[in-house]
Design a protein around this motif. Sequence first.
Motif, mmCIF file in Angstrom:
data_model
loop_
_atom_site.group_PDB
_atom_site.id
_atom_site.type_symbol
_atom_site.label_atom_id
_atom_site.label_comp_id
_atom_site.label_asym_id
_atom_site.label_seq_id
_atom_site.Cartn_x
_atom_site.Cartn_y
_atom_site.Cartn_z
ATOM 1 N N LEU A 140 0.845 -1.187 0.000
ATOM 2 C CA LEU A 140 0.000 0.000 0.000
ATOM 3 C C LEU A 140 0.886 1.245 0.000
ATOM 4 N N PRO A 141 0.808 2.087 -1.029
ATOM 5 C CA PRO A 141 1.699 3.253 -1.108
ATOM 6 C C PRO A 141 1.275 4.381 -0.179
ATOM 7 N N TYR A 142 2.227 5.252 0.131
ATOM 8 C CA TYR A 142 2.030 6.506 0.867
ATOM 9 C C TYR A 142 1.775 6.308 2.362
ATOM 10 N N PHE A 143 0.927 5.336 2.727
ATOM 11 C CA PHE A 143 0.565 5.168 4.129
ATOM 12 C C PHE A 143 1.753 4.749 4.995
ATOM 13 N N ASP A 144 2.748 4.089 4.392
ATOM 14 C CA ASP A 144 3.916 3.691 5.179
ATOM 15 C C ASP A 144 4.688 4.905 5.668
ATOM 16 N N GLU A 145 4.846 5.913 4.800
ATOM 17 C CA GLU A 145 5.568 7.119 5.193
ATOM 18 C C GLU A 145 4.698 8.085 5.994
ATOM 19 N N HIS A 198 2.044 -1.933 12.368
ATOM 20 C CA HIS A 198 1.926 -0.588 12.933
ATOM 21 C C HIS A 198 2.176 -0.680 14.432
ATOM 22 N N PRO A 199 2.932 0.265 15.011
ATOM 23 C CA PRO A 199 3.261 0.169 16.444
ATOM 24 C C PRO A 199 2.058 0.192 17.366
ATOM 25 N N ARG A 218 3.703 -5.559 17.916
ATOM 26 C CA ARG A 218 5.152 -5.418 17.741
ATOM 27 C C ARG A 218 5.641 -6.153 16.497
ATOM 28 N N LYS A 219 4.881 -7.136 16.041
ATOM 29 C CA LYS A 219 5.274 -7.932 14.887
ATOM 30 C C LYS A 219 4.311 -7.689 13.724
ATOM 31 N N ASP A 220 4.666 -8.257 12.571
ATOM 32 C CA ASP A 220 3.737 -8.237 11.444
ATOM 33 C C ASP A 220 2.499 -9.046 11.805
#
Length: 661
Positions: free
Chosen positions: A234-239, A279-280, A284-286
């Motif tokens: 998924l683009p953009y949401f990671d940053e 996401h934190p 803590r993991k995928d």
Amino acid sequence: MKTLKQKTFIFLRIVIALTIIAIIGLFSFRNSLLQQLLSKTTAKASIKYDCNFTIKEGSFEGLSGIKLTKIVLAPKNADTLFNIQKIETTINFWHLFLGEVQLGTLKINNGYVQLTQKGKRKNFAAFIKKDSTETTITDKLNYASFGYKTISKLLNLVPTDMKIEKLVFKIDDNGKKATIDIKKLVLINKNLETAIHVQTNTFAQRWKIKGLADPRNKQADIRFFNLDSGAIKLPYFDERYNLISSFDSIRLNIQNIEKSSGEFHLDGFASIVNLKINHPKIARKDVVIKNARFDYRFLFGSDFISIDSSSTVQLNKIKLHPYLSYDTEEDTIYRLKVTIAKMKTQDFITSLPDGLFTHFEGMEATGDFDYKLNFKFNKNKPDQLAFDSNLKKENLQITKYGEANLNKINGEFTYRAIIKDVLQRPILVGTGNPNFTPLDQISPYLQKCVLTSEDPSFFNHLGFINEAFKQSIVKNIKTKKFSRGASTISMQLVKNVFLTREKTLSRKLEEILLVYLLENNRISSKERMLEVYFNIIEWGPNVYGIGEASQYYFQKKPIDLTLNECLYLARIIPSPNKFMYHFNTDGNLKDSSKKVESFLTNIMIKRGVLTIEDTIYKSQPVIISGSARSLIRIKVKDSIKVDSLFISKLAPQPIMSKIKK
């Protein structure tokens, strides 16, 4: 005298003649009408949205075609919103005559649409701000009519034949960039084919969307997958949001859209394969969901919107039937019902998303269970909230524990707190630790004070207090934030012994399930749970357990603590590292802290936990005599008086006489 039939025939002839004249007139002046429409749009863009909207050329092509070239929308003080070289489309004439816009074909060549934010300046800000000139609509909205009309209009704007080439969607959010480049998007004979390139600051991929798209019959079956190896990211949401997510494929199916008997129905299903989220705030993991499917049936009535209970959510082997509704018939009412039909406990455990329940990995169990949840919230009567959670088990037994071995609570074990990701010193919970204090060696006053302040019904509930949980939900809804929990001693114990203090969805869900297993399977007695609780909780900076705490504050054994001292220790449990702020510069408890302790005392008397005789020495001050005293800020000029008073309480009289001399 003309008959009724003759009159009707004449009327129809007149209507047809007028229609033909109108069509001829519209056809003759259509280019002029188009130019007027474009002029009005340009003026509106400039006045209302402070934008320059230009079209180099606009004209009709053939009987129902429209051709536009060089279409640009540019805010006056920001980046261009879109710039498209050519758009060609055809409009269904008869629908247009009836007041509806229905596209027949659509071609778009060579252009871009971009959303940018530089500092606080957004190039789309004018289009999302609230219009202050809009009037408030007081008429009650008919959700069925509104929903059906809206979706019908949207589907009419989807052409039956479409060809899009070299159209780029761009996002630039202060350097966080994503580009979705549609190399090709073709819809012919209801078949959709695409070629899409995605580029961000962190990855590049090629996507493909294909399947059935039939807007006129209101049906679709579309698949979304990656042409390259690996999952779709998924683009953009990671940053932007620190949300890293990906999946192997998505399928969206729309089977039925219709309105009948005053209700609007939308039926179909959606599925996703190997959804991965990181996401934190989640874990803590995928977190990995291998297979998920939602068979949905949305219903819109005149005064309600709902997901019908015939809908099914499938998560690996778990199947649940949700019912969700928003009803405005009388009051504004929200309802949620969830039903899990009878299923094997082991199937439930193995179907839990990887990474979300790490302490359950490897757990094995026998037996079956079914579950029902019923939630109702009336916005105008929030205190009447209904919450009922009911799990029925049949021969449920844990045969093997995962990472969280609940049996360890019954024996000697080592506890290590984790504070801000830092592992604290080990605390042995057992007789091998000289500070370990059995329950019968802890002052009954302290037990009563802590139970009253932390969990009054500890010995009666099975891990959860429904009423407290309901009150917590009500307060959180009223404040529109998570401002209050409903944590019991059982929940605090599980969080401390088996989990961590991290504030994630994963930790909270694991806490709920572990508490249920601990309490409902009678893995440990209430007395043992309370004993462990008293010996592990933090009671000050690097102070763990009542054995250390009674020495740290009062240089006493836990059995010798007075009522006042017990009230104080119970009072500081929520924030033990801020205990020093309960004292004034004279070294005495502040009036605010005394009021809270008096309030707690009165509650205990009303409940019959204390008697008036127990409070005879309540007026005596709380004197910190242990090493905790060094952290209390006492004025230097008063230190001699305070220390003299302190010594007089502890030292023999001859010593005091010498001090006075």
